[in-house]
Design a protein around this motif. Structure first.
Motif, PDB file in Angstrom:
ATOM      1  N   LEU A  54      26.237   1.930 -18.599  1.00  0.00           N
ATOM      2  CA  LEU A  54      27.211   2.903 -19.085  1.00  0.00           C
ATOM      3  C   LEU A  54      28.111   3.401 -17.956  1.00  0.00           C
ATOM      4  O   LEU A  54      29.293   3.682 -18.169  1.00  0.00           O
ATOM      5  N   SER A  55      27.568   3.500 -16.748  1.00  0.00           N
ATOM      6  CA  SER A  55      28.402   3.930 -15.620  1.00  0.00           C
ATOM      7  C   SER A  55      29.451   2.873 -15.275  1.00  0.00           C
ATOM      8  O   SER A  55      30.549   3.198 -14.829  1.00  0.00           O
ATOM      9  N   ILE A  56      29.116   1.599 -15.490  1.00  0.00           N
ATOM     10  CA  ILE A  56      30.074   0.519 -15.279  1.00  0.00           C
ATOM     11  C   ILE A  56      31.131   0.523 -16.383  1.00  0.00           C
ATOM     12  O   ILE A  56      32.330   0.382 -16.135  1.00  0.00           O
ATOM     13  N   ALA A  57      30.673   0.715 -17.623  1.00  0.00           N
ATOM     14  CA  ALA A  57      31.585   0.646 -18.766  1.00  0.00           C
ATOM     15  C   ALA A  57      32.503   1.857 -18.859  1.00  0.00           C
ATOM     16  O   ALA A  57      33.669   1.732 -19.247  1.00  0.00           O
ATOM     17  N   PHE A  58      31.977   3.030 -18.509  1.00  0.00           N
ATOM     18  CA  PHE A  58      32.739   4.267 -18.695  1.00  0.00           C
ATOM     19  C   PHE A  58      32.724   5.106 -17.406  1.00  0.00           C
ATOM     20  O   PHE A  58      32.155   6.198 -17.360  1.00  0.00           O
ATOM     21  N   ILE A  69      25.507   9.461 -24.669  1.00  0.00           N
ATOM     22  CA  ILE A  69      25.634   8.181 -25.369  1.00  0.00           C
ATOM     23  C   ILE A  69      24.295   7.454 -25.376  1.00  0.00           C
ATOM     24  O   ILE A  69      23.866   6.910 -26.401  1.00  0.00           O
ATOM     25  N   ALA A  70      23.622   7.448 -24.220  1.00  0.00           N
ATOM     26  CA  ALA A  70      22.339   6.752 -24.118  1.00  0.00           C
ATOM     27  C   ALA A  70      21.295   7.371 -25.048  1.00  0.00           C
ATOM     28  O   ALA A  70      20.559   6.650 -25.741  1.00  0.00           O
ATOM     29  N   PRO A 204      35.309 -11.003 -16.763  1.00  0.00           N
ATOM     30  CA  PRO A 204      35.133  -9.548 -16.831  1.00  0.00           C
ATOM     31  C   PRO A 204      34.541  -9.065 -18.152  1.00  0.00           C
ATOM     32  O   PRO A 204      34.838  -9.592 -19.220  1.00  0.00           O
ATOM     33  N   PHE A 205      33.686  -8.072 -18.019  1.00  0.00           N
ATOM     34  CA  PHE A 205      33.177  -7.306 -19.158  1.00  0.00           C
ATOM     35  C   PHE A 205      33.161  -5.854 -18.703  1.00  0.00           C
ATOM     36  O   PHE A 205      32.422  -5.489 -17.805  1.00  0.00           O
ATOM     37  N   PHE A 206      34.034  -5.046 -19.262  1.00  0.00           N
ATOM     38  CA  PHE A 206      34.259  -3.679 -18.792  1.00  0.00           C
ATOM     39  C   PHE A 206      34.617  -3.656 -17.307  1.00  0.00           C
ATOM     40  O   PHE A 206      34.138  -2.839 -16.538  1.00  0.00           O
TER      41      PHE A 206
END
Length: 296
Positions: A54-58, A69-70, A204-206
């Motif tokens: 989640l830190s990578i995505a957002f 979210i988690a 890439p993914f996020f």
């Protein structure tokens, strides 16, 4: 945990989930929320993986927002696990009641045109969408052997409950899958997991390169199949299977371009409903040469 202990514990959890799947839904959801919060606290390794993803995505969100979210994901994930036993073992009418569909004409038109691959990312309603399709048409899907044989048996029996459904072990390779596709079965494919660098490209993914399997584009080239992207989400008391317009040109793209399109599609759907995605999977486990692990 040794194998007998694992099998015993898994059998108990399967029995609990099977029992809860028969409870009135408000009571089941209330208890599932409590279980989800407990799992979030106790299973530290998976919690760390989810929060890292989640830190990578957002990255622009605060730690508290990502943690929210988690926690919401864990609650909904437990509900979806329990629901699987209702979907796997309940009456077909119950399956019809639990799943609603949009975009069905996309599937009908694509299937009439020839071979078809249904792209199904790891959202909470993955089993609901797959079973709904299996109840309507011949389907083949790929699965992985679980650490627990009891869980493997429950999963394969549930996912293969309809007579025209075929399940292929991941290590059987593409030939086994191709045989079923050539027989006219729709391939329900779950290709958004890190399976290592073999037959994968980094795209890439996020915003971070992720090892992404090239299975979708390879099968599209081999069979001439259209690729039909779908997402199945848990929305209230039902699962929503959303079917999008098919990708007709995937076989003409490079492996990197096809994988990038798939990741971009999944990323866009995740942003619409972030807690619905499987954040506990180590999606960035395999790194390009020289890059350190993100899961420290």
């Amino acid at each position: 945990m040794n194998e007998p202990s694992l099998e015993f514990a898994t059998s108990l959890l399967i029995g609990l989930a099977r029992t809860l799947s028969r409870w009135p839904r408000p009571a089941m959801c209330l208890l599932s929320g409590m279980i989800g919060r407990l799992v979030y606290v106790l299973v530290r390794r998976r919690r760390r993986i989810a929060l890292t993803n989640l830190s990578i995505a957002f990255p622009d969100q605060s730690a508290a927002e990502r943690e929210a979210i988690a926690k919401r994901h864990y609650k909904a994930f437990v509900i979806s696990l329990i629901d699987r036993f209702a979907l796997w073992e309940g009456p077909v009418k119950q399956l019809e009641h639990m799943v609603r569909v949009s975009g069905w004409t996309h599937l009908e038109e694509a299937r009439a045109a020839g071979p078809l691959i249904v792209l199904a990312p790891h959202f909470l309603g993955l089993d609901a969408g797959g079973l709904y399709l299996s109840s309507k048409m011949p389907v083949v899907s790929v699965y992985a052997q679980q650490k627990s044989q009891a869980l493997t048996d429950a999963m394969t029996a549930g996912r293969g409950r309809f007579p025209d459904t075929s399940l292929v072990l991941r290590n059987e390779g593409l030939r086994a899958v191709l045989r079923h596709v050539k027989q006219g079965k729709v391939l329900y494919l779950l290709p958004d997991m890190d399976l290592g660098s073999r037959d994968a490209v980094f795209v890439p993914f996020f915003g971070l390169d992720a090892a992404t399997v090239t299975t979708v584009s390879r099968l599209a080239r081999m069979t001439g199949a259209q690729v039909l992207p779908t997402v199945t989400r848990l929305q209230g008391d039902v699962y929503h299977l959303e079917i999008f317009e098919p990708w007709r040109d995937l076989s003409s793209l490079t492996a990197e371009a096809a994988a990038a399109r798939m990741n971009a599609f999944i990323e866009a759907r995740v942003r619409e409903d972030p807690h619905q995605y499987l954040w506990t999977h180590r999606r960035y486990k395999t790194r390009p040469s020289g890059e350190p692990s993100v899961y420290r």
